[in-house]
Structures are given as C-alpha cells and as structure tokens.
Scaffold this motif. Structure first.
Motif, mmCIF file in Angstrom:
data_model
loop_
_atom_site.group_PDB
_atom_site.id
_atom_site.type_symbol
_atom_site.label_atom_id
_atom_site.label_comp_id
_atom_site.label_asym_id
_atom_site.label_seq_id
_atom_site.Cartn_x
_atom_site.Cartn_y
_atom_site.Cartn_z
ATOM 1 N N SER A 72 19.364 -3.569 -24.527
ATOM 2 C CA SER A 72 18.717 -4.035 -23.290
ATOM 3 C C SER A 72 17.565 -5.004 -23.558
ATOM 4 N N ASP A 73 17.088 -5.080 -24.801
ATOM 5 C CA ASP A 73 16.050 -6.066 -25.147
ATOM 6 C C ASP A 73 16.554 -7.485 -24.923
ATOM 7 N N TYR A 74 17.868 -7.659 -24.896
ATOM 8 C CA TYR A 74 18.462 -8.993 -24.775
ATOM 9 C C TYR A 74 18.979 -9.287 -23.369
ATOM 10 N N ARG A 75 18.618 -8.440 -22.400
ATOM 11 C CA ARG A 75 19.011 -8.699 -21.015
ATOM 12 C C ARG A 75 18.416 -10.038 -20.605
ATOM 13 N N GLY A 76 19.192 -10.865 -19.983
ATOM 14 C CA GLY A 76 18.771 -12.221 -19.642
ATOM 15 C C GLY A 76 19.359 -13.248 -20.587
ATOM 16 N N LYS A 77 19.965 -12.767 -21.684
ATOM 17 C CA LYS A 77 20.648 -13.649 -22.633
ATOM 18 C C LYS A 77 22.086 -13.175 -22.792
ATOM 19 N N LYS A 78 22.962 -14.103 -23.125
ATOM 20 C CA LYS A 78 24.345 -13.733 -23.444
ATOM 21 C C LYS A 78 24.344 -13.094 -24.832
ATOM 22 N N VAL A 79 25.214 -12.098 -25.017
ATOM 23 C CA VAL A 79 25.257 -11.378 -26.293
ATOM 24 C C VAL A 79 26.708 -11.268 -26.775
ATOM 25 N N PHE A 80 26.901 -11.579 -28.059
ATOM 26 C CA PHE A 80 28.170 -11.292 -28.717
ATOM 27 C C PHE A 80 27.916 -10.067 -29.573
ATOM 28 N N LEU A 81 28.440 -8.911 -29.142
ATOM 29 C CA LEU A 81 28.246 -7.631 -29.822
ATOM 30 C C LEU A 81 29.466 -7.383 -30.706
ATOM 31 N N ASN A 82 29.233 -7.326 -32.025
ATOM 32 C CA ASN A 82 30.320 -7.272 -32.992
ATOM 33 C C ASN A 82 30.191 -6.047 -33.888
ATOM 34 N N PHE A 83 31.219 -5.193 -33.875
ATOM 35 C CA PHE A 83 31.260 -4.017 -34.747
ATOM 36 C C PHE A 83 32.089 -4.373 -35.977
ATOM 37 N N TRP A 84 31.520 -4.140 -37.172
ATOM 38 C CA TRP A 84 32.153 -4.583 -38.411
ATOM 39 C C TRP A 84 31.860 -3.609 -39.547
ATOM 40 N N ALA A 85 32.562 -3.812 -40.678
ATOM 41 C CA ALA A 85 32.312 -3.050 -41.906
ATOM 42 C C ALA A 85 32.463 -3.995 -43.087
ATOM 43 N N SER A 86 31.762 -3.715 -44.164
ATOM 44 C CA SER A 86 31.760 -4.606 -45.329
ATOM 45 C C SER A 86 33.100 -4.637 -46.065
ATOM 46 N N TRP A 87 33.906 -3.603 -45.941
ATOM 47 C CA TRP A 87 35.189 -3.517 -46.633
ATOM 48 C C TRP A 87 36.337 -4.125 -45.829
ATOM 49 N N CYS A 88 36.093 -4.499 -44.595
ATOM 50 C CA CYS A 88 37.131 -4.927 -43.653
ATOM 51 C C CYS A 88 37.474 -6.409 -43.851
ATOM 52 N N PRO A 89 38.720 -6.741 -44.302
ATOM 53 C CA PRO A 89 39.083 -8.150 -44.535
ATOM 54 C C PRO A 89 38.918 -9.065 -43.307
ATOM 55 N N PRO A 90 39.356 -8.670 -42.093
ATOM 56 C CA PRO A 90 39.133 -9.565 -40.946
ATOM 57 C C PRO A 90 37.637 -9.751 -40.629
ATOM 58 N N CYS A 91 36.844 -8.700 -40.885
ATOM 59 C CA CYS A 91 35.395 -8.804 -40.668
ATOM 60 C C CYS A 91 34.796 -9.827 -41.639
ATOM 61 N N LYS A 92 35.227 -9.749 -42.893
ATOM 62 C CA LYS A 92 34.755 -10.700 -43.908
ATOM 63 C C LYS A 92 35.137 -12.123 -43.525
ATOM 64 N N ALA A 93 36.340 -12.297 -43.003
ATOM 65 C CA ALA A 93 36.809 -13.636 -42.641
ATOM 66 C C ALA A 93 36.039 -14.214 -41.456
ATOM 67 N N SER A 102 25.971 -18.468 -34.491
ATOM 68 C CA SER A 102 24.605 -18.016 -34.195
ATOM 69 C C SER A 102 23.578 -19.100 -34.491
ATOM 70 N N GLU A 103 23.834 -19.934 -35.484
ATOM 71 C CA GLU A 103 22.898 -21.014 -35.821
ATOM 72 C C GLU A 103 22.932 -22.143 -34.797
ATOM 73 N N GLU A 104 24.088 -22.347 -34.171
ATOM 74 C CA GLU A 104 24.240 -23.469 -33.232
ATOM 75 C C GLU A 104 23.984 -23.093 -31.782
ATOM 76 N N GLN A 105 24.022 -21.820 -31.454
ATOM 77 C CA GLN A 105 23.889 -21.394 -30.059
ATOM 78 C C GLN A 105 22.515 -20.800 -29.804
ATOM 79 N N GLY A 106 21.711 -21.505 -29.051
ATOM 80 C CA GLY A 106 20.400 -20.973 -28.717
ATOM 81 C C GLY A 106 20.426 -19.988 -27.562
ATOM 82 N N ASP A 107 21.488 -20.066 -26.741
ATOM 83 C CA ASP A 107 21.522 -19.188 -25.563
ATOM 84 C C ASP A 107 22.411 -17.964 -25.739
ATOM 85 N N VAL A 108 22.951 -17.754 -26.934
ATOM 86 C CA VAL A 108 23.784 -16.576 -27.199
ATOM 87 C C VAL A 108 23.210 -15.837 -28.406
ATOM 88 N N VAL A 109 23.016 -14.548 -28.256
ATOM 89 C CA VAL A 109 22.555 -13.703 -29.349
ATOM 90 C C VAL A 109 23.779 -13.080 -30.011
#
Length: 187
Positions: A72-93, A102-109
């Motif tokens: 809720s700290d990010y209410r007022g901003k768009k958020v991409f919430l991503n669940f991942w693991a270090s061993w997961c090949p698609p997560c690594k990709a 994240s570096e190019e989007q100032g309005d999305v967290v």
C-alpha cells in the motif's frame, strides 16, 4: 383444500413481511415518500482479492536490507508485482527485462517478491540479485502472501493500477516489450 389455504396464508404473510418490513430486514434500502423501497446508490468499497478489478491484498514484507515495505506504500503508482525464485529458469530469463523496464519506467514500480520457501538457502535470493546487478526493490516473501496471491507456478506476476486494483495476472516470464504494452493500457 386446507393445504391450499395454509399455503395462501403463509405466502401472504411472507409478502406482508417482505414489503412492510423490508427496510428493517434489508439493510441498504430506503422507503421514499411514495412508500416504495429503493436500494442505496452509494458505491461499495472495493474488496481485496486477486481477481481482476479487486483491490490487491496489502502485505508488509522485509526487503533484502531488512526494512519493512508495504504494498500500500505504492498506492497512487502502477505496480508490477513479481513472485520469483533464484533457481527458476523462467525467472532468471525475465530478470534482465524487469531490470531494464524498471530503469526506463518512472511511473511503474517493479516489486519483486522472492518465494523464500522454495529456496535451498535464504541467502540465495540476495546473492542472485547481486550477481545479476538487479537493483529494483525485492522482498522476502512469506507463506501467507504466497497463499493469498495463489503462487503455484513461477514466475507469477500481477499488474496493479495506481488505484491499487488488479488489472491482470500473468503466469510465466514476461519481456520488457510486453510490460511496456500492458502498462500503457493501465491507469
């Protein structure tokens, strides 16, 4: 014949209760001057959930440095919430794509949540982020949050609008281009 009379009396009593006492039995209704019953027109508050249009479940988790962070700290901003693991090949990709986005989007967290219960060692998440120069905010997840967000496959992600509501659930890896296209349609 007696059964018909009994059913008629029961039906009449039910209708009398329904219409005469409707306001007291059905909260959210009002009787106007003409004696008709109408529903209140106030908009109900959004309920939390993970379905499209629901307010995303709020949570408080620790980041990699041990600081408490709430969704809720990010209410007022768009958020991409991503669940991942270090061993997961698609997560690594997808991690380099998430970093670039994240570096190019100032309005999305971009907010990563490590599925710590699936890691062989708790330090794996922080080491993975460091080794891959991932700088967007990442949190250590809890079983409660994984269950709330129904994380069964990795990666699992949610697109959350600035209003705090869920716009989409994505299972599987995404690219920077996909995220740009999807977030361009979210308010």
């Amino acid at each position: 014949m007696q059964k018909k009379i009994i059913w008629l009396l029961l039906g009449t009593a039910f209708l009398w209760i329904l219409f005469d006492f409707g306001k007291s039995y059905f909260p959210g209704t009002e009787t106007n001057e003409a004696g008709t019953v109408s529903l209140e027109t106030a908009a109900p508050e959004a309920q939390e959930g993970i379905s499209i249009g629901k307010l995303a479940y709020d949570f408080e988790l620790k980041d990699m440095a041990g600081n408490a962070v709430k969704l809720s700290d990010y209410r007022g901003k768009k958020v991409f919430l991503n669940f991942w693991a270090s061993w997961c090949p698609p997560c690594k990709a997808e991690m380099p794509h998430l970093q670039a986005f994240s570096e190019e989007q100032g309005d999305v967290v971009v907010l990563g949540v490590n599925v710590t219960t699936s890691e062989s060692h708790p330090d794996n998440a922080a080491l993975f982020l460091e080794d891959n120069a991932i700088s967007f905010l990442n949190l250590y997840g809890t079983e409660e949050v994984f269950n709330q967000y129904q994380v069964q496959s990795l990666p699992t992600s949610y697109l959350i609008g600035s209003d705090g509501k869920i716009y989409e659930r994505i299972i599987g890896a995404v690219t920077k281009d996909i995220l740009e296209a999807k977030f361009s349609m979210i308010k």
